[in-house]
Motif scaffolding. Structure first.
Motif, mmCIF file in Angstrom:
data_model
loop_
_atom_site.group_PDB
_atom_site.id
_atom_site.type_symbol
_atom_site.label_atom_id
_atom_site.label_comp_id
_atom_site.label_asym_id
_atom_site.label_seq_id
_atom_site.Cartn_x
_atom_site.Cartn_y
_atom_site.Cartn_z
ATOM 1 N N ASP A 1 0.824 -1.208 0.000
ATOM 2 C CA ASP A 1 0.000 0.000 0.000
ATOM 3 C C ASP A 1 0.859 1.259 0.000
ATOM 4 N N ARG A 2 1.964 1.205 0.757
ATOM 5 C CA ARG A 2 2.846 2.363 0.826
ATOM 6 C C ARG A 2 3.405 2.690 -0.564
ATOM 7 N N ILE A 3 3.786 1.635 -1.291
ATOM 8 C CA ILE A 3 4.354 1.864 -2.625
ATOM 9 C C ILE A 3 3.283 2.470 -3.540
ATOM 10 N N ARG A 4 2.075 1.962 -3.410
ATOM 11 C CA ARG A 4 1.002 2.469 -4.280
ATOM 12 C C ARG A 4 0.697 3.938 -3.956
ATOM 13 N N GLU A 5 0.683 4.208 -2.649
ATOM 14 C CA GLU A 5 0.394 5.588 -2.258
ATOM 15 C C GLU A 5 1.441 6.547 -2.798
ATOM 16 N N ALA A 6 2.690 6.123 -2.713
ATOM 17 C CA ALA A 6 3.784 7.024 -3.118
ATOM 18 C C ALA A 6 3.801 7.252 -4.622
ATOM 19 N N ASN A 7 3.129 6.348 -5.346
ATOM 20 C CA ASN A 7 3.050 6.510 -6.800
ATOM 21 C C ASN A 7 4.419 6.654 -7.455
ATOM 22 N N LEU A 8 5.284 5.707 -7.180
ATOM 23 C CA LEU A 8 6.656 5.799 -7.690
ATOM 24 C C LEU A 8 6.659 5.623 -9.196
ATOM 25 N N SER A 9 7.537 6.342 -9.830
ATOM 26 C CA SER A 9 7.714 6.068 -11.261
ATOM 27 C C SER A 9 9.079 6.556 -11.712
ATOM 28 N N ASN A 10 9.564 5.901 -12.716
ATOM 29 C CA ASN A 10 10.840 6.267 -13.347
ATOM 30 C C ASN A 10 12.026 6.331 -12.409
ATOM 31 N N LEU A 11 11.987 5.581 -11.347
ATOM 32 C CA LEU A 11 13.164 5.539 -10.481
ATOM 33 C C LEU A 11 14.150 4.535 -11.055
ATOM 34 N N THR A 12 15.418 4.833 -10.880
ATOM 35 C CA THR A 12 16.429 3.903 -11.391
ATOM 36 C C THR A 12 17.233 3.330 -10.229
ATOM 37 N N HIS A 13 18.135 2.437 -10.575
ATOM 38 C CA HIS A 13 19.036 1.881 -9.577
ATOM 39 C C HIS A 13 19.750 2.990 -8.829
ATOM 40 N N VAL A 14 20.149 3.979 -9.583
ATOM 41 C CA VAL A 14 20.942 5.052 -8.986
ATOM 42 C C VAL A 14 20.141 5.758 -7.900
ATOM 43 N N ASP A 15 18.859 5.989 -8.197
ATOM 44 C CA ASP A 15 18.023 6.655 -7.189
ATOM 45 C C ASP A 15 17.954 5.822 -5.911
ATOM 46 N N PHE A 16 17.746 4.492 -6.127
ATOM 47 C CA PHE A 16 17.657 3.614 -4.969
ATOM 48 C C PHE A 16 18.977 3.589 -4.215
ATOM 49 N N GLU A 17 20.057 3.530 -4.972
ATOM 50 C CA GLU A 17 21.344 3.387 -4.303
ATOM 51 C C GLU A 17 21.758 4.661 -3.571
ATOM 52 N N GLU A 18 21.300 5.780 -4.076
ATOM 53 C CA GLU A 18 21.552 7.032 -3.352
ATOM 54 C C GLU A 18 20.882 6.981 -1.985
#
Lengths: 768, 179
Positions: free
Chosen positions: A425-442
């Motif tokens: 639910d948290r992921i859906r709420e945040a409406n993530l899009s176009n994130l890349t590995h780099v974003d996650f790794e940051e």
């Protein structure tokens, strides 16, 4: 001069030449086809050449004067080399060069002809053919010397090229038809060239040349296609050291080739008829940040190697996190999930948590709707949690007896576990899009700053599942199933079956690695399991329950005993016995239901009790495997063989071909008392069962293999070799394998004995 | 009576060789049965060809003898109207069965194949559906010296003659044959 040569000297010379030629041919065979071109440069020394020439000259001139040539066909071809061979030492330079080139071309042809003869001599009843090849060689050389006397320098290279082309053709990849078209076109090229010369050659000579050359096409066809001689081409295998199988297998092809397999009537495709050796690992470069970035620039081979290294389940792997660190990582991620006010960051932490427990890259969880669409993720009906689905990828649309209610041993096709609804639910709420590995790794580097547990990356999080399951699960099969993503093609997954409870237990152990203990504050927020009863199983849908299969086998057992005891109709007796031995063979070897249940007579060794099986339809396996035999089956097979011999069935039947199988089916002929013995196939079995066991629906032909896989207690590694599910570089008994032949044999024999004991099978002969 | 309707002239008596040839060609359609019979009686492989020839010669000699005598053993009754070829063909046809039955009485079929053999033999015979033949088989073999000669072959006679299990033609399990 030689007409005075006495007969004894001549004969001893002939014997000498025959000996030289045969050893020369053996040498050629060892060198393989690709080296033939320049063979004379390395193998044939000047001295040897001179010696051979002198010998040939002596023989040839004597033959010419004193003997009828046809009587000496076997050496005539080679000895006629001297017709064209001229001494080059004294001639002038231009002629010398020409003559050298002529000699070289003759040697080229000489090599190829001898190579073909060498191959031919390994084939039975080929004496006549060898003589013909030799004689043709003589005819060609004679024609060259006579009709093309002044143009030999031009013609010989073309002819030698023809011979070369015949051999160099890729016989393994191309069909016989393609070869014939190719060879005929080459033949036409040669004759066209000859016609185009200034010399006046009659039509008859051209025709004769076509015929002589064509003889070699036929010989090549005979050797490579009809007799299935396979020649190793060095350009296909870079280095002999890289071969995992005995190179000998290439020189001596296995007794059984794919032509003996018979799946023709099989409605379903046989479950593992996939080419393990050819289907490569599926590498997804996007799962690993390094490979994703480098994919456009670096060769795939290197990237694959990188991924292989990254996934190597060892503690020395840089991605590996030791157990104490897991708890920290989990704690940090939970903190971020619950306490980070930034919704995006919190959702990213949720993605990472999902990644930890599913083995998928965190990045893919941002598009949660896609996962819901592909049914990888399912919403539970009461909306309390989501279900992560691990699909065994098995045949779900099964018909026949095993598909009936309560007849399937592995009831489920998927294994599922619950994922806390809050994460999704948290992921859906945040409406993530176009994130890349780099974003996650940051974010990861920010969260883990100052934690002193080394670099944490998207890749390392996803890989922990595979690392730690490796140690938790005692067999690879279960691990690979739980990971849910086939790292490489695994045929055995389609046969395997797992207890639902055991899967839950193994995964539960993994889940708790991430928590401090039952009292961990976040312990409630973890994947949980669906409790099923102890019998619930996931896996192959083609496994018959033990009790049902036992009942069937026992009924068959009783029936065959009764038929052999009481039935007077010989055909009935014969077929009942055949069907019984068929099931004995398949249940004891776990082999595929190919013709004759792989019972090729030559492949049995009753001294060591080992048989050789080669039942794979696909071309991936040129070699088969060994399977130990148990005493029970050996006895049944011997009794069966005695039975056939006693009734003299082989002599009385109209069977034309040599019977290479033990198992046969009695087919009544149309004439009085006539019958044929056909190699037993699954069609016969299906027909027999439908007649004699009308209460049983159609049985999937390969059910025994699935049955044995699920009910035989054997280590995974042994199963892999025994079932030929090992891949090219993991093949049992190869140089990288630690499988011991003795262990392999004893373990299989013990397990199969145990299975037969459990099934309560009785010998059909001692009872009757 | 017109010339066309006149009786054809009787042909000359065929030569000895011709007689043998005619009989042999009529026996050819039974060659499969002769082959299988010889194979399945306990004749050694090397001797099978001789045994086959012996049996065939036995039949040929008998046909020739009957031709000479034209006695009551001449089974083609209206000999007048037919040619020599027809006579030999028919005679061979009958003699074959009589000789085969006699042969089978003295030579046992291999134990394992006995039931199949006699079942198939009986089926084969019945399918011929030849009343004359059945009558003659009964008269000469199965019901020899009996008053009433039927025109069909009874299973019981067949069973008795070859000493077969009583229930050989039934669908249930057949009694075990003594070898």
């Amino acid at each position: 001069m030689n007409n005075k040569l006495d007969l004894e000297v001549f004969k001893s010379r002939c014997a000498c030449l025959t000996e030289i030629l045969s050893s020369y041919r053996e040498g050629l065979l060892l060198l393989e086809s690709c080296d033939l071109k320049d063979f004379h440069n390395t193998y044939m020394t000047d001295e040897f050449m001179r010696e051979l020439k002198a010998l040939c000259e002596g023989i040839y001139s004597y033959l010419n004067i004193n003997k009828s040539k046809t009587q000496y066909k076997s050496i005539l071809g080679s000895s006629s080399v001297c017709i064209l061979y001229k001494n080059v030492e004294d001639s002038d330079i231009i002629n010398k060069e020409k003559q050298l080139s002529i000699n070289q071309n003759i040697l080229k042809i000489f090599n190829i002809v001898n190579f073909l003869i060498g191959l031919m001599s390994n084939i039975r009843n080929s004496q006549n053919k060898i003589e013909r090849l030799n004689y043709n060689f003589y005819l060609i050389l004679k024609m060259m010397g006579k009709s093309f006397k002044d143009f030999i320098f031009e013609v010989l290279p073309i002819v030698s090229q023809y011979f070369n082309n015949l051999i160099e053709f890729d016989h393994t990849a191309k069909t016989i038809k393609e070869f014939n078209t190719y060879a005929k076109a080459q033949n036409v090229d040669v004759t066209e060239f000859c016609k185009g010369l200034d010399v006046n050659v009659s039509e008859n000579i051209i025709k004769a040349l076509t015929r002589y050359l064509d003889e070699y096409r036929i010989a090549v066809e005979d050797i490579f296609y009809h007799n299935n001689v396979r020649i190793k081409k060095t350009d296909q295998i870079d280095n002999i050291e890289d071969l995992d199988v005995d190179p000998q297998t290439y020189n001596n092809p296995p007794l059984v080739t794919e032509s003996h397999s018979d799946y023709s009537d099989d409605k379903y495709s046989i479950d593992d008829e996939v080419d393990e050796d050819k289907i490569l690992k599926q590498y997804d470069y996007n799962l690993n940040e390094d490979t994703r970035r480098l994919a456009p620039f670096v060769s795939h081979q290197k990237l694959n190697r990188h991924i292989d290294r990254a996934q190597q389940p060892t503690v020395s792997n840089t991605y590996y996190l030791d157990v104490p660190f897991l708890k920290i990582v989990n704690q940090v991620l939970h903190e971020q999930l619950h306490e980070n006010k930034d919704m995006i960051e919190s959702a990213k932490a949720s993605c990472c948590l999902m990644s930890i427990f599913t083995g998928q890259s965190a990045v893919i969880f941002q598009d949660i709707n896609r996962l819901l669409r592909t049914k990888q993720l399912k919403r539970d009906s009461n909306r309390a949690y989501y279900l992560w689905v691990v699909d065994a990828n098995v045949n779900k649309n099964l018909k026949g007896q095993i598909a009936k209610k309560d007849n399937k041993y592995n009831e489920h096709t998927t294994w599922e576990f619950q994922i806390p609804a809050m994460w999704v639910d948290r992921i859906r709420e945040a409406n993530l899009s176009n994130l890349t590995h780099v974003d996650f790794e940051e974010s990861l580097s920010e969260w883990f700053y100052n934690r002193r547990i080394g670099p944490i990356s998207v890749t390392s999080l996803a890989l922990q599942l595979s690392f730690h399951l490796k140690r938790i699960c005692n067999d690879d099969l279960k691990k690979n199933f739980l990971i849910g993503r086939q790292i490489s093609h695994q045929a055995d997954l389609s046969y395997g079956g797992f207890s639902y409870k055991q899967l839950n237990d193994s995964f539960d152990q993994y889940v708790w690695l991430w928590f401090q203990g039952k009292n961990d504050v976040n312990a409630l927020d973890r994947p949980q399991f669906i409790q099923k009863d102890d019998k619930a199983r996931v896996g192959s849908q083609l496994v018959w329950t033990f009790s049902h299969a036992k009942q069937f086998i026992n009924t068959l057992n009783e029936k065959v005993i009764q038929v052999l005891k009481e039935e007077q109709d010989i055909a009935e007796k014969f077929n009942a016995f055949s069907v019984w031995v068929w099931f004995c063979c398949l249940l004891s070897s776990g082999a595929r239901p190919v013709v004759g249940a792989s019972s090729v007579i030559q492949n049995y060794d009753f001294i060591t009790n080992i048989m050789y099986i080669h039942d794979k339809h696909s071309r991936s396996r040129q070699h088969g495997r060994y399977s130990p035999l148990i005493d029970f089956v050996v006895n049944e097979l011997k009794h069966y063989d005695e039975f056939i011999k006693k009734i003299n069935a082989l002599d009385l039947s109209n069977t034309v071909e040599d019977n290479i199988y033990y198992l046969s089916y009695w087919k009544k002929g149309s004439e009085f008392m006539s019958f044929t013995l056909e190699p037993l196939t699954q069609k016969h079995i299906a027909f027999y069962l439908s007649e004699k066991f009308p209460e049983i629906d159609e049985l999937y032909p390969n059910w025994t293999r699935h049955f044995v896989r699920n009910f035989l207690e054997l280590p995974d590694a042994i199963f892999k070799s025994w079932y030929a599910h090992d891949q090219q570089n993991q093949i049992g008994f190869s140089k990288y394998s630690s499988l011991q032949p003795y262990t392999y044999m004893i373990e299989i024999q013990d397990a199969v004995n145990q299975l037969f004991k459990r099934l309560g099978l009785k010998s059909v002969v001692s009872q009757s | 009576m017109s010339k066309k309707q006149a009786k054809p002239k009787k042909s000359f008596k065929p030569s000895d060789r011709k007689q043998a040839k005619l009989t042999e060609s009529s026996l050819r359609k039974f060659s499969e049965i002769i082959d299988q019979t010889i194979k399945l009686t306990n004749v050694e492989v090397g001797d099978q060809k001789n045994a086959k020839d012996r049996l065939k010669n036995l039949m040929i000699t008998r046909v020739k003898k009957d031709y000479l005598s034209l006695t009551q053993h001449t089974y083609l009754l209206s000999i007048e109207a037919k040619s020599h070829e027809d006579w030999f063909k028919n005679q061979a046809n009958y003699i074959f069965w009589l000789e085969l039955f006699t042969y089978l009485q003295s030579h046992k079929i291999k134990c394992e194949y006995r039931i199949n053999f006699y079942k198939e033999l009986f089926d084969y015979l019945i399918k011929l559906d030849d009343e004359n033949l059945f009558y003659l088989i009964n008269k000469e073999i199965l019901k020899k010296d009996k008053y009433h000669i039927p025109k069909i072959i009874y299973k019981t006679d067949f069973i008795n003659y070859f000493k077969l299990p009583r229930n050989i033609f039934e669908k249930s399990k057949v009694d075990i044959v003594e070898c």
